[in-house]
Motif scaffolding. Structure first.
Motif, mmCIF file in Angstrom:
data_model
loop_
_atom_site.group_PDB
_atom_site.id
_atom_site.type_symbol
_atom_site.label_atom_id
_atom_site.label_comp_id
_atom_site.label_asym_id
_atom_site.label_seq_id
_atom_site.Cartn_x
_atom_site.Cartn_y
_atom_site.Cartn_z
ATOM 1 N N PHE A 1 0.853 -1.181 0.000
ATOM 2 C CA PHE A 1 0.000 0.000 0.000
ATOM 3 C C PHE A 1 0.895 1.239 0.000
ATOM 4 C CE2 PHE A 1 -1.902 -3.417 2.408
ATOM 5 C CZ PHE A 1 -3.194 -3.519 1.903
ATOM 6 N N SER A 2 0.421 2.313 -0.617
ATOM 7 C CA SER A 2 1.215 3.539 -0.594
ATOM 8 C C SER A 2 0.346 4.770 -0.811
ATOM 9 C CB SER A 2 2.317 3.497 -1.667
ATOM 10 O OG SER A 2 1.768 3.468 -2.963
ATOM 11 N N TYR A 3 0.813 5.872 -0.248
ATOM 12 C CA TYR A 3 0.232 7.199 -0.478
ATOM 13 C C TYR A 3 1.391 8.108 -0.837
ATOM 14 C CZ TYR A 3 -2.293 11.586 0.263
ATOM 15 O OH TYR A 3 -2.876 12.821 0.097
ATOM 16 N N THR A 4 1.344 8.721 -2.026
ATOM 17 C CA THR A 4 2.467 9.510 -2.526
ATOM 18 C C THR A 4 1.996 10.887 -2.940
ATOM 19 O OG1 THR A 4 3.476 7.478 -3.417
ATOM 20 C CG2 THR A 4 4.380 9.575 -4.175
ATOM 21 N N ASP A 5 2.731 11.909 -2.495
ATOM 22 C CA ASP A 5 2.510 13.287 -2.922
ATOM 23 C C ASP A 5 3.854 13.792 -3.432
ATOM 24 O OD1 ASP A 5 2.066 15.987 -3.253
ATOM 25 O OD2 ASP A 5 1.034 16.269 -1.345
ATOM 26 N N ALA B 1 -2.293 3.921 -3.905
ATOM 27 C CA ALA B 1 -2.106 2.698 -4.690
ATOM 28 C C ALA B 1 -2.095 1.468 -3.798
ATOM 29 C CB ALA B 1 -0.797 2.767 -5.482
ATOM 30 N N ILE B 2 -2.557 0.371 -4.372
ATOM 31 C CA ILE B 2 -2.456 -0.956 -3.767
ATOM 32 C C ILE B 2 -1.882 -1.886 -4.835
ATOM 33 C CG2 ILE B 2 -4.880 -1.439 -4.328
ATOM 34 C CD1 ILE B 2 -4.943 -3.337 -1.928
ATOM 35 N N ALA B 3 -0.901 -2.699 -4.465
ATOM 36 C CA ALA B 3 -0.209 -3.516 -5.464
ATOM 37 C C ALA B 3 0.083 -4.895 -4.904
ATOM 38 C CB ALA B 3 1.090 -2.845 -5.898
ATOM 39 N N VAL B 4 0.179 -5.871 -5.818
ATOM 40 C CA VAL B 4 0.517 -7.244 -5.465
ATOM 41 C C VAL B 4 1.753 -7.661 -6.256
ATOM 42 C CG1 VAL B 4 -0.224 -9.657 -5.427
ATOM 43 C CG2 VAL B 4 -1.877 -7.841 -4.958
ATOM 44 N N GLU B 5 2.827 -8.030 -5.552
ATOM 45 C CA GLU B 5 4.018 -8.615 -6.174
ATOM 46 C C GLU B 5 3.909 -10.131 -6.076
ATOM 47 O OE1 GLU B 5 7.620 -7.274 -4.383
ATOM 48 O OE2 GLU B 5 6.879 -5.219 -4.131
ATOM 49 N N HIS B 6 4.278 -10.813 -7.162
ATOM 50 C CA HIS B 6 4.146 -12.269 -7.162
ATOM 51 C C HIS B 6 5.157 -12.877 -8.133
ATOM 52 C CE1 HIS B 6 2.228 -16.183 -6.823
ATOM 53 N NE2 HIS B 6 2.115 -16.251 -8.135
ATOM 54 N N GLU B 7 5.800 -13.965 -7.716
ATOM 55 C CA GLU B 7 6.709 -14.695 -8.582
ATOM 56 C C GLU B 7 5.992 -15.922 -9.137
ATOM 57 O OE1 GLU B 7 10.318 -15.733 -6.611
ATOM 58 O OE2 GLU B 7 10.889 -13.657 -6.180
ATOM 59 N N LEU B 8 5.641 -15.876 -10.420
ATOM 60 C CA LEU B 8 5.049 -17.060 -11.043
ATOM 61 C C LEU B 8 6.079 -18.181 -11.123
ATOM 62 C CD1 LEU B 8 2.939 -15.481 -13.927
ATOM 63 C CD2 LEU B 8 2.090 -16.608 -11.872
ATOM 64 N N SER B 9 7.343 -17.802 -11.288
ATOM 65 C CA SER B 9 8.469 -18.735 -11.229
ATOM 66 C C SER B 9 9.704 -17.897 -10.944
ATOM 67 C CB SER B 9 8.626 -19.497 -12.552
ATOM 68 O OG SER B 9 9.130 -18.654 -13.560
ATOM 69 N N LYS B 10 10.843 -18.535 -10.786
ATOM 70 C CA LYS B 10 12.078 -17.779 -10.575
ATOM 71 C C LYS B 10 12.368 -16.857 -11.748
ATOM 72 C CE LYS B 10 14.244 -21.470 -7.867
ATOM 73 N NZ LYS B 10 15.375 -22.449 -7.828
ATOM 74 N N HIS B 11 11.941 -17.286 -12.923
ATOM 75 C CA HIS B 11 12.258 -16.537 -14.139
ATOM 76 C C HIS B 11 11.183 -15.527 -14.526
ATOM 77 C CE1 HIS B 11 15.654 -19.237 -15.083
ATOM 78 N NE2 HIS B 11 14.876 -20.196 -14.614
ATOM 79 N N LEU B 12 10.004 -15.593 -13.917
ATOM 80 C CA LEU B 12 8.883 -14.744 -14.321
ATOM 81 C C LEU B 12 8.295 -14.029 -13.109
ATOM 82 C CD1 LEU B 12 7.054 -13.751 -16.596
ATOM 83 C CD2 LEU B 12 5.624 -15.788 -16.247
ATOM 84 N N LEU B 13 8.521 -12.721 -13.059
ATOM 85 C CA LEU B 13 8.006 -11.889 -11.976
ATOM 86 C C LEU B 13 6.799 -11.102 -12.478
ATOM 87 C CD1 LEU B 13 11.380 -10.339 -10.732
ATOM 88 C CD2 LEU B 13 10.380 -12.553 -10.135
ATOM 89 N N THR B 14 5.835 -10.891 -11.593
ATOM 90 C CA THR B 14 4.660 -10.100 -11.958
ATOM 91 C C THR B 14 4.372 -9.077 -10.867
ATOM 92 O OG1 THR B 14 2.980 -11.474 -10.873
ATOM 93 C CG2 THR B 14 3.675 -12.132 -13.078
ATOM 94 N N GLU B 15 3.725 -8.010 -11.278
ATOM 95 C CA GLU B 15 3.201 -7.042 -10.312
ATOM 96 C C GLU B 15 1.940 -6.430 -10.888
ATOM 97 O OE1 GLU B 15 4.522 -3.245 -7.519
ATOM 98 O OE2 GLU B 15 6.031 -4.512 -8.480
#
Length: 413
Positions: free
Chosen positions: A110-114, A151-165
Motif C-alpha cells: 500500500f502507498s500514499y504519494t505526494d 495505490a495498492i499492489a501485489v508482487e508475485h513470482e510465477l516462477s524464478k524466471h517470471l516476476l509479476t506485479e
C-alpha cells in the motif's frame, strides 16, 4: 579442559570461519551500497533521497528508507520525505506491505504519494531498483506534473524466471507547466485518473538460487523481456478519461568475451484513447536548450538520446532501438583501464489528435530520429567523456546544434 578450550578458540578453522563471515558481511554491505542503501540494524537508509537536483525543484534533499528482515520478515515499511528548495514544497511517500506467501514471494503493498513525476515518462512496475551516484537525466528535466496517488499492489513470482506485479491506483494530476487537455470542447488543466496496471518481467536465461528463503539472481542471462498493460477508467473513483497503454522492452547482450560485448535495447509503447500528455511518451531526451555546445555540456545518461532536446518530441506510439558496443579496456596500468563504448540510437514515433494538447509545442518522430557517438569511460575517478552527433530526418541546420559533448560517470562497488 581450559587448555583444550583455548586451543579450539585459536584454531585455524575457527579463524578461517571468522574471516569468511567478515568477508560475507563486507560483501553484503557493499551490495547494499551498490543498490543505493546504507544498511543499519532495522532500517536500510535510501540514499536516492539525500541529494538531487533538477530544473524545477533546484536542490532536492530529504531522507528515506525501508525496514529490513531484522525488523520483520513478514512486514515492511518504506517511506521518504524530501524538500525542493526552488519550489519551496515538501514531497513524501508513506508505504508498506506484508507478505502473503513466502514460497512465491507474494507481497501486498500500500502507498500514499505526494510528489512530482516527469511528464512523458513510462516506468515498468517490475523494474529492478536502479541506483547510481548520479541520476544523469534528472539534472536537466524541467517538465513535471504534481500527483497525489493512492495505490495498492501485489508482487508475485510465477516462477524464478517470471516476476509479476499488479497495481490499482487513483491519482490527482496537476501539471506544473502551461497545459490543458481538450476533449470535445471541454478543457482539463488538472484531472483525475484511475489506473489498473499489470506487468511481467521474464528472464528465461538467468540463473537463480534460493538463499535465506529469498530468490537471488546469480547469473545475468540474456535476452530479458518486460511487458506492461495499463488501463484507465472513466467514471471509476472520479477518473476523467478512458485510455489504454501497452509497453514492451527487451535487453540483449551479444557477448564475445568477458570484456567485449554489444548491448541492444528495444523499447516500444502505444497509447490509445483519450490520453493526456502526462501519460504519453517521450524518447528519453537528455539535451538542454542552450545556444552553444559548451553551454549544453552536462552529464550523459545511461540509455538516453544525448542530442535530443527536452520536450522536443512526444508520441502516443513509439519505438527506440539502441546499440552499445563495449571495446576491450585499454590497459594503461593495472588500475587505470579506460574503456571505449561505441553508440548508435534510433527512434520512431507519431501521435494522433495532437491538437488536443494545448499550451505546449512539440513535434513527433514520424521521420525517424538518429544519433551516433561514443563514450570514453573511466578516464579519472570514474569520470569520462561522451560525444554524440544527430543525423537523418531531424538533422538541424546548424552543425553545432547537432553535437552533444558531455561527461560520464561509471563506478562499481
Amino acid at each position: 579442559m581450559t587448555c583444550a578450550l583455548h586451543s579450539q578458540t585459536n584454531s585455524p578453522s575457527t579463524d578461517s570461519t571468522k574471516v569468511k563471515n567478515d568477508s560475507l558481511s563486507k560483501k553484503e554491505f557493499l551490495r547494499q551500497l551498490g543498490n543505493g542503501f546504507f544498511p543499519t540494524k532495522f532500517l536500510n537508509i535510501d540514499m536516492r533521497y539525500l541529494v538531487k537536483y533538477n530544473q524545477y525543484e533546484g536542490l532536492r534533499s530529504g531522507l528515506g528508507g525501508e525496514t529490513n528482515d531484522e525488523f520483520s520478515e513478514k512486514y515492511r515499511i518504506n517511506s521518504y520525505v524530501v524538500y525542493g528548495f526552488r519550489d519551496h514544497r515538501f514531497k513524501y511517500k508513506i508505504g508498506g506491505g506484508f507478505r502473503v506467501n513466502k514460497a512465491t514471494n507474494t507481497w501486498l503493498n500500500f502507498s500514499y504519494t505526494d510528489d512530482l513525476q516527469e511528464t512523458g515518462s513510462s516506468n515498468f512496475l517490475t523494474d529492478k531498483r536502479f541506483f547510481s551516484f548520479f541520476e544523469p537525466r534528472l539534472l536537466n528535466i524541467d517538465l513535471f506534473h504534481k500527483h497525489i496517488t493512492k495505490a495498492i499492489a501485489v508482487e508475485h513470482e510465477l516462477s524464478k524466471h517470471l516476476l509479476t506485479e499488479t497495481e490499482l491506483s487513483v491519482s490527482k494530476i496537476d501539471p506544473t507547466y502551461n497545459y490543458s487537455f481538450d476533449i470535445n470542447g471541454n478543457s482539463f488543466e488538472n484531472f483525475d485518473v484511475s489506473l489498473a496496471k499489470v506487468a511481467f518481467q521474464w528472464s528465461p536465461f538467468s540463473d537463480f538460487e534460493i538463499s535465506e528463503g529469498k530468490t537471488k539472481e546469480v547469473k545475468n542471462g540474456y535476452p530479458k523481456f518486460s511487458f506492461q498493460l495499463t488501463q484507465s477508467f472513466k467514471g471509476v473513483l472520479n477518473g476523467d478519461f478512458n485510455f489504454s497503454k501497452a509497453d514492451f522492452r527487451t535487453v540483449h547482450r551479444f557477448i564475445f568475451n568477458d570484456q567485449v560485448f554489444t548491448e541492444a535495447i528495444l523499447t516500444s509503447g502505444i497509447a490509445s484513447g483519450k490520453t493526456p500528455l502526462t501519460h504519453l511518451y517521450h524518447a528519453y531526451p537528455n539535451n538542454i536548450t542552450k545556444e552553444t555546445i559548451l553551454q549544453r555540456f552536462s552529464v550523459a545518461g545511461i540509455n538516453s538520446f544525448e542530442t535530443m532536446y527536452f520536450n522536443e518530441f512526444f508520441s502516443d506510439r513509439f519505438a527506440t532501438l539502441q546499440f552499445k558496443h563495449f571495446v576491450k579496456p585499454f590497459k594503461i596500468s593495472e588500475r587505470y583501464k579506460p574503456q571505449l563504448v561505441l553508440i548508435s540510437r534510433f527512434a520512431l514515433g507519431d501521435m494522433q489528435d495532437i491538437e488536443r494538447h494545448q499550451g505546449i509545442t512539440f513535434s513527433t518522430l514520424r521521420k525517424g530520429y538518429s544519433e551516433a557517438g561514443f563514450e570514453l569511460n573511466k578516464l579519472l575517478f570514474g569520470f569520462g567523456l561522451s560525444f554524440a552527433y544527430r543525423y537523418g530526418g531531424y538533422h538541424l541546420p546548424s552543425i553545432a546544434d547537432n553535437i552533444a559533448a558531455k561527461f560520464t560517470f561509471n563506478v562499481s562497488l
